[in-house]
Design an enzyme around this catalytic site. Sequence first.
Site, short mmCIF file in Angstrom:
data_model
loop_
_atom_site.label_atom_id
_atom_site.label_comp_id
_atom_site.label_asym_id
_atom_site.label_seq_id
_atom_site.Cartn_x
_atom_site.Cartn_y
_atom_site.Cartn_z
N LYS A 51 21.39 8.55 81.56
CA LYS A 51 22.51 8.59 83.01
C LYS A 51 23.25 7.41 83.09
CE LYS A 51 19.34 7.17 86.23
NZ LYS A 51 18.81 6.60 88.20
N ARG A 54 15.07 8.56 97.73
CA ARG A 54 14.14 8.80 96.85
C ARG A 54 13.53 10.01 97.92
NH1 ARG A 54 14.38 7.41 91.64
NH2 ARG A 54 14.56 5.47 91.66
N ARG A 71 14.45 4.79 70.77
CA ARG A 71 14.48 3.84 71.40
C ARG A 71 14.12 2.96 70.93
NH1 ARG A 71 16.83 4.62 77.68
NH2 ARG A 71 15.27 3.62 77.97
N ARG A 83 10.97 -2.26 73.79
CA ARG A 83 10.66 -1.98 75.03
C ARG A 83 9.43 -1.30 74.96
NH1 ARG A 83 14.95 0.44 79.47
NH2 ARG A 83 13.17 1.06 80.76
N ARG A 94 5.64 8.90 82.42
CA ARG A 94 7.06 8.88 83.45
C ARG A 94 8.09 10.26 84.21
NH1 ARG A 94 9.82 4.84 79.63
NH2 ARG A 94 11.59 4.49 80.94
#
Length: 369
Positions: A193, A268, A307, A313, A325
Amino acid sequence: MIKLHDKYFKPFISAQEIETAIERLAKEIHNDIGEEIPVFVGVLNGSFMVVSDFVKKYPKPCEVTFIKLASYEGVKSTEDIQRLIGLTQDLKGRTVVILEDIIDTGNTLAEIHRIFKNEQVKALKIATLFYKPTAYKKDFKLHYVGIEIPNKFIVGYGLDYDGLGRNLPEVYQIKETQHMTNLVLFGPPGAGKGTQANFLKEKYNLVHISTGDVFRFNIKNETALGMLAKSYMDKGELVPDQVTIDMLNAEVEKNADANGFIFDGFPRTNAQAEALDILMDAKDSEISAMVALEVEDDVLVNRLLERGKTSGRADDSNESVIRNRITEYYKKTAILKDYYSTQNKYFGVDGVGSIEDITERLSKVIDTL
Ligand code: IMP
Ligand code: MG
């Protein structure tokens, strides 16, 4: 919304409201005139629709004729009124009612008074369907007024913009903010995104408003809204929608000349989507589309694990955390997908492929908005 030539117009007065106003005018005028046979004089071109509908509602015998004047160029009234067709019959001793579609500056009306000055009519009454009181610069009495409107250009129901729009059965008002592309951008974690938002912002000259960034900016700079938001966060409470909306409003105002906005991270909830609609409406604009990148879960999981190997991360290195998630994302966006789908504004875009392929697909959608 409609487009005529280069300008956009939004719905303003419905056919039903027009009909009600015309019925009322017919009643008022008939009450005053009684049994006498009046001559209704329409002022062409604009008044053809109002005259036609008006005389059908007039309960008693009447005569109808037209004069033709021209005073408008584009969206501005000019002083220079041309008399294209004058009176074609003797109206001496008659009660004449001028039927106008709209009275704006009153220049046309001044010309009408000149035309009738030596006609020796018994009475000259002025009736108009629409009237812009703040544009009116003359002293002539308006005997019958249908609907008072603000000083903004309208089309429809006989009124045109450079020839177009006369045939519309309802009235539209010009949009002062011209067309914007306002996107609500969604994509599950790992869909790319951010990359796509950067590209779109360049290509379409849009301003990217990421709610997270806006919050961080306001809190870091200790703006009034930032402090307010922080006071809720410190108590472990949700920041009220209105605070977020006020921050977004400030961003939108800072960038008033943008071609549009990419909203990222907002809305949201249904309530937020409604609040955003109200905000955009206040800017004479609207959300053009919800664009959601669609990527299969397994592809996302693989991308994020990849990633995670390099980024370090923590939330990108555990598959079940990642899947959670993604599930959360779908749970939350389903409501918004419904919200925008009912307005025909939801666009799912295949988010699998090269960056260029995906931007190409997004552009295809945006170019239709
Ligand atoms: P006035 O002479 O300024 O009162 O303007 C009267 C004429 O201008 C009307 O008969 C219309 O033809 C045109 N006009 C005024 N305002 C509008 C508008 O908002 N839309 C379209 N035409 C308008
Ligand atoms: Mg007119």
